[in-house]
Design a protein around this motif. Structure first.
Motif, PDB file in Angstrom:
ATOM      1  N   ASP A   3      -5.702  70.668 -32.791  1.00 12.78           N
ATOM      2  CA  ASP A   3      -6.012  70.979 -31.390  1.00 12.78           C
ATOM      3  C   ASP A   3      -4.846  70.627 -30.480  1.00 12.78           C
ATOM      4  N   LEU A   4      -3.647  71.113 -30.847  1.00 16.72           N
ATOM      5  CA  LEU A   4      -2.437  70.810 -30.076  1.00 16.72           C
ATOM      6  C   LEU A   4      -2.142  71.872 -29.021  1.00 16.72           C
ATOM      7  N   PHE A   5      -2.302  73.147 -29.395  1.00 21.67           N
ATOM      8  CA  PHE A   5      -1.977  74.233 -28.466  1.00 21.67           C
ATOM      9  C   PHE A   5      -2.670  75.494 -28.929  1.00 21.67           C
ATOM     10  N   PHE A   6      -2.695  76.492 -28.062  1.00 24.04           N
ATOM     11  CA  PHE A   6      -3.153  77.817 -28.479  1.00 24.04           C
ATOM     12  C   PHE A   6      -2.424  78.869 -27.661  1.00 24.04           C
ATOM     13  N   VAL A   7      -2.371  80.069 -28.209  1.00 25.48           N
ATOM     14  CA  VAL A   7      -1.818  81.230 -27.513  1.00 25.48           C
ATOM     15  C   VAL A   7      -2.853  82.338 -27.612  1.00 25.48           C
ATOM     16  N   ASP A   8      -3.243  82.883 -26.491  1.00 26.27           N
ATOM     17  CA  ASP A   8      -4.278  83.920 -26.463  1.00 26.27           C
ATOM     18  C   ASP A   8      -3.684  85.197 -25.871  1.00 26.27           C
ATOM     19  N   PRO A   9      -3.465  86.222 -26.713  1.00 26.53           N
ATOM     20  CA  PRO A   9      -2.888  87.481 -26.206  1.00 26.53           C
ATOM     21  C   PRO A   9      -3.696  88.099 -25.074  1.00 26.53           C
ATOM     22  N   GLU A  10      -4.999  87.787 -25.006  1.00 26.28           N
ATOM     23  CA  GLU A  10      -5.834  88.365 -23.960  1.00 26.28           C
ATOM     24  C   GLU A  10      -5.432  87.854 -22.571  1.00 26.28           C
ATOM     25  N   VAL A  11      -4.876  86.641 -22.526  1.00 28.54           N
ATOM     26  CA  VAL A  11      -4.471  86.093 -21.224  1.00 28.54           C
ATOM     27  C   VAL A  11      -2.958  85.962 -21.099  1.00 28.54           C
ATOM     28  N   GLY A  12      -2.238  86.340 -22.150  1.00 26.69           N
ATOM     29  CA  GLY A  12      -0.778  86.330 -22.064  1.00 26.69           C
ATOM     30  C   GLY A  12      -0.118  86.010 -23.389  1.00 26.69           C
ATOM     31  N   ALA A  13       0.347  87.035 -24.081  1.00 27.92           N
ATOM     32  CA  ALA A  13       1.039  86.810 -25.358  1.00 27.92           C
ATOM     33  C   ALA A  13       2.319  86.023 -25.125  1.00 27.92           C
ATOM     34  N   GLY A  14       2.587  85.065 -26.008  1.00 21.48           N
ATOM     35  CA  GLY A  14       3.813  84.286 -25.907  1.00 21.48           C
ATOM     36  C   GLY A  14       3.799  83.235 -24.822  1.00 21.48           C
ATOM     37  N   LEU A  15       2.609  82.911 -24.299  1.00 19.27           N
ATOM     38  CA  LEU A  15       2.471  81.911 -23.233  1.00 19.27           C
ATOM     39  C   LEU A  15       1.552  80.796 -23.722  1.00 19.27           C
ATOM     40  N   PRO A  16       2.104  79.725 -24.275  1.00 19.77           N
ATOM     41  CA  PRO A  16       1.276  78.678 -24.888  1.00 19.77           C
ATOM     42  C   PRO A  16       0.486  77.870 -23.853  1.00 19.77           C
ATOM     43  N   TYR A  17      -0.725  77.496 -24.255  1.00 26.35           N
ATOM     44  CA  TYR A  17      -1.542  76.550 -23.510  1.00 26.35           C
ATOM     45  C   TYR A  17      -1.537  75.235 -24.298  1.00 26.35           C
ATOM     46  N   TRP A  18      -1.139  74.166 -23.637  1.00 28.37           N
ATOM     47  CA  TRP A  18      -1.052  72.862 -24.295  1.00 28.37           C
ATOM     48  C   TRP A  18      -2.371  72.121 -24.105  1.00 28.37           C
ATOM     49  N   MET A  19      -3.037  71.838 -25.220  1.00 24.64           N
ATOM     50  CA  MET A  19      -4.250  71.033 -25.179  1.00 24.64           C
ATOM     51  C   MET A  19      -3.869  69.559 -24.997  1.00 24.64           C
ATOM     52  N   PRO A  20      -4.844  68.691 -24.660  1.00 24.32           N
ATOM     53  CA  PRO A  20      -4.505  67.289 -24.412  1.00 24.32           C
ATOM     54  C   PRO A  20      -3.683  66.634 -25.514  1.00 24.32           C
ATOM     55  N   ASN A  21      -3.999  66.898 -26.774  1.00 26.26           N
ATOM     56  CA  ASN A  21      -3.231  66.293 -27.875  1.00 26.26           C
ATOM     57  C   ASN A  21      -1.779  66.769 -27.864  1.00 26.26           C
ATOM     58  N   GLY A  22      -1.591  68.077 -27.739  1.00 29.39           N
ATOM     59  CA  GLY A  22      -0.235  68.623 -27.716  1.00 29.39           C
ATOM     60  C   GLY A  22       0.518  68.203 -26.464  1.00 29.39           C
ATOM     61  N   ALA A  23      -0.206  68.145 -25.329  1.00 24.69           N
ATOM     62  CA  ALA A  23       0.426  67.736 -24.082  1.00 24.69           C
ATOM     63  C   ALA A  23       0.904  66.288 -24.169  1.00 24.69           C
TER      64      ALA A  23
END
Length: 655
Positions: free
Chosen positions: A252-272
């Motif tokens: 649960d470090l990060f995710f990338v969702d093409p529906e909201v932006g391909a190539g734009l990572p979201y950092w979850m608390p663990n990854g952040a």
């Protein structure tokens, strides 16, 4: 009958009848070569064994021992057999692009009746084995483009591929009732196709464009020998175990969702948390080494990038400019150097200011195509650990060495040992894409080389890998996927100080031109963390781990007070600790802590509460050890302070 002349690798030339095949040529040399041959190479182009040769040229007989070319022919054949089997499995299946490389092959598919799933691959494998067992001959022929287009008129992807071919006649391959095209060479029969594997499925936009339909990409591989396939599958298992995308999801470090932006990572608390620790570390380290940290905007007037040369040399990798409606054009910055130049220009500079070291965790944007995006390694938004040092001419080599020393010190703290140095020069045969100043290039390349030689470091030289404005030292590493990546870089730049008219007042009272040294110690936060995830396999050393200690009370009611007391002591020392008081069984909680790769799992029961101790289990170990609680806290503090380095930790244990 007309004759053709074929030139062999040893430069010997022989005449053959026009229409002879590569197989005929191989047999004319020796019977054994005829048996070993799998394809020919005519003027460096792979051809089928039985393709008639109609003109003079260089010839090379490809046997199974010729690894790269022979593997390509085998994998072309595997892709053809897969396509035939998949078509029999799903009658309405359409086929997009296919590709073969040194990692295997893939075929893009589409079906209105549901895409091929990973669970269906064994069924398709069974159909492939049935085709291979029948050993149906692959028939090659030439077909008029118009007739081929008519044959595939109901397949929009094949129709598009046919229309893109600039030829009246197109080679086609028939395997039983299945017909395909677009292969440079396949095997004459299927006897050698014994050791193959369908590996995985993934989504892929048609022709790599996000505006196009999403197809299903089927990956596979094939080898001539069983041990080759076994070794490759073992390698892939290791890659999967290290793949930062998989680990990033599991932890649960990060995710990338093409529906909201391909190539734009979201950092979850663990990854952040990991990112924040690295950012604080590198800022503190650079400040200690004399860098002044700044913040600059992610938007800049387009004219700055025209002046810097980025617009001329780097435009394809930049996002389109934003028209502000009053003649002002703003650009999402692809590089931080023009921003740091503005910091330099904001004051009049003297020789006493140099070297002037400016650093920033600078956010940048690159216009990456959808097909090139991959987890954190290839993204559209990134934060670079960037720095620019402005030096006088006679300070270049000393500052270069100093920067390299900082880089090596950082690598030691992160326990990075597997890397090589590459001196990246411009391509002398293709100079138009580089800043036009031969004297500058020769001078700066010589300076970098002299500095590396002076330090006694091993390196290799690579023409064509320089930035457009100057040569550089690249530190090259290998990702878990086997790709070579640039982890760090130091670049010399005589060009931009000239273009932006940068000056400093020398000891003689005259204006002089400084030289810029661009450097990135740990690359972008995205790429560096992807690299760390893979080399650590997600088991981060204590100083980097999102959660450093997890406390598990045996009984939430009986042991909660002491568990919270230990938790408070840990947190008072800035240790990232948490209490697992979920209503779950002990075994489950311990397994979960191991799954999350937490460095220390602490269990607290009656004995621990009574004796002010803790039962400690380190990640990856089966046994626990009882420790005095205060001594345990001190040992974790020391572990973090020493960057969890084994050499330091082992010495401390002995002491």
């Amino acid at each position: 009958m007309s004759k053709i002349k074929l030139t062999f690798p040893d430069d010997s030339v022989k005449e053959f009848d026009e229409g002879t095949t590569t197989l005929d040529v191989a047999k004319s040399i020796s019977t054994s070569l005829g048996k070993k041959a799998v394809a020919g190479k005519i003027n460096d182009v792979l051809v089928d064994l039985e393709r008639p040769l109609k003109q003079d040229g260089k010839i090379e007989i490809i046997s199974a021992e010729d690894k790269e070319d022979a593997q390509k022919v085998l994998r072309n054949t595997a892709a053809l057999v897969f396509s035939a089997a998949a078509k029999s499995f799903k009658k309405d299946l359409h086929f997009g692009e296919k590709h073969t490389n040194d990692d295997g092959f893939f075929v893009d598919t589409d079906s209105a009746d549901g895409q091929i799933s990973v669970d269906e691959l064994p069924k398709i494998t069974a159909l492939m084995n049935k085709i291979i067992k029948n050993n149906d001959k692959i028939e090659r022929s030439m077909m008029d483009k118009k007739d081929l287009a008519d044959m595939f008129k109901d397949d929009p992807y094949k129709s598009s591929l046919i229309n893109a071919i600039d030829s009246v006649q197109i080679p086609v391959y028939k395997l039983d009732d299945f017909v395909d095209f677009g292969y440079d060479a396949v095997l004459a029969n299927l006897k050698a196709l014994k050791h193959f594997e369908l590996l995985s499925v993934a989504g892929a936009y048609w022709q790599g464009k996000s505006s196009n339909p999403m197809l299903q990409r089927i990956y596979g591989t094939a080898f001539y020998k069983e041990d080759g396939l076994k070794a490759d599958l073992k390698r892939r298992a290791e890659i999967k175990e290290r793949d930062h995308r998989t680990i990033g999801r599991d932890l649960d470090l990060f995710f990338v969702d093409p529906e909201v932006g391909a190539g734009l990572p979201y950092w979850m608390p663990n990854g952040a948390t990991i990112r924040r620790v690295i950012e604080r570390y590198i800022i503190d380290k650079e400040v200690a080494w004399g860098y002044q940290h700044v913040y600059t905007p992610i938007l800049m007037n387009l004219n700055a990038y025209k002046t810097s040369g980025h617009w001329a040399h780097y435009r394809e990798d930049m996002f389109p400019p934003m028209d502000m409606g009053d003649g002002e054009m703003l650009e999402l910055r692809p590089m931080n150097c023009p921003s740091h130049i503005q910091i330099y220009k904001h004051h009049n500079r003297s020789y006493r200011d140099l070297p002037l070291r400016i650093a920033e965790l600078g956010m940048m944007h690159r216009y990456e195509k959808s097909g090139a995006l991959s987890g954190l390694q290839r993204v559209r938004e990134m934060t670079l650990n960037d720095g620019h040092t402005f030096v006088a001419l006679d300070q270049i080599q000393e500052e270069f060495k100093r920067t390299l020393q900082l880089m090596v010190e950082v690598y030691k703290d992160f326990d990075i040992t597997d890397y090589t140095f590459r001196l990246s020069y411009r391509d002398p045969a293709n100079t138009e894409k580089y800043f036009d100043d031969d004297e500058m290039w020769n001078r700066s390349q010589s300076m970098l080389k002299a500095a590396m030689d002076d330090l006694g470091l091993k390196y290799y030289e690579a023409e064509g890998e320089a930035a457009f404005y100057g040569p550089k030292l690249d530190v090259q590493t290998k990702t878990a996927l086997g790709n070579e990546e640039t982890l760090s870089t130091i670049q010399l730049d005589f060009m931009q100080p000239e273009k932006f008219q940068l000056t400093y007042v020398g000891a003689d009272g005259e204006d002089h031109r400084p030289v810029m040294i661009h450097r990135g110690i740990v690359s972008t936060m995205e790429r560096f963390i992807a690299y760390l995830i893979e080399i650590y396999k997600g088991a981060f050393p204590t100083w980097l781990a999102p959660t450093q200690v997890r406390i598990i009370p045996v009984n939430n009611k009986l042991h909660a007070d002491y568990a919270n007391e230990v938790l408070s002591e840990l947190r008072a020392k800035n240790i990232r600790a948490e209490l697992d008081d979920r209503d779950e069984k002990m075994g489950y909680k311990i397994r979960d802590a191991q799954t999350m790769k937490i460095p220390y799992t602490v269990v607290i029961g009656d004995e621990e509460s009574k004796n002010a101790t803790v039962s400690v289990r380190k990640y990856g170990e089966d046994d626990s050890a009882s420790e005095n609680a205060k001594m345990f806290v001190s040992s974790v503090v020391a572990d973090i302070a020493n960057y969890s380095r084994k050499d330091v930790t082992d010495k401390a244990d002995k002491d």
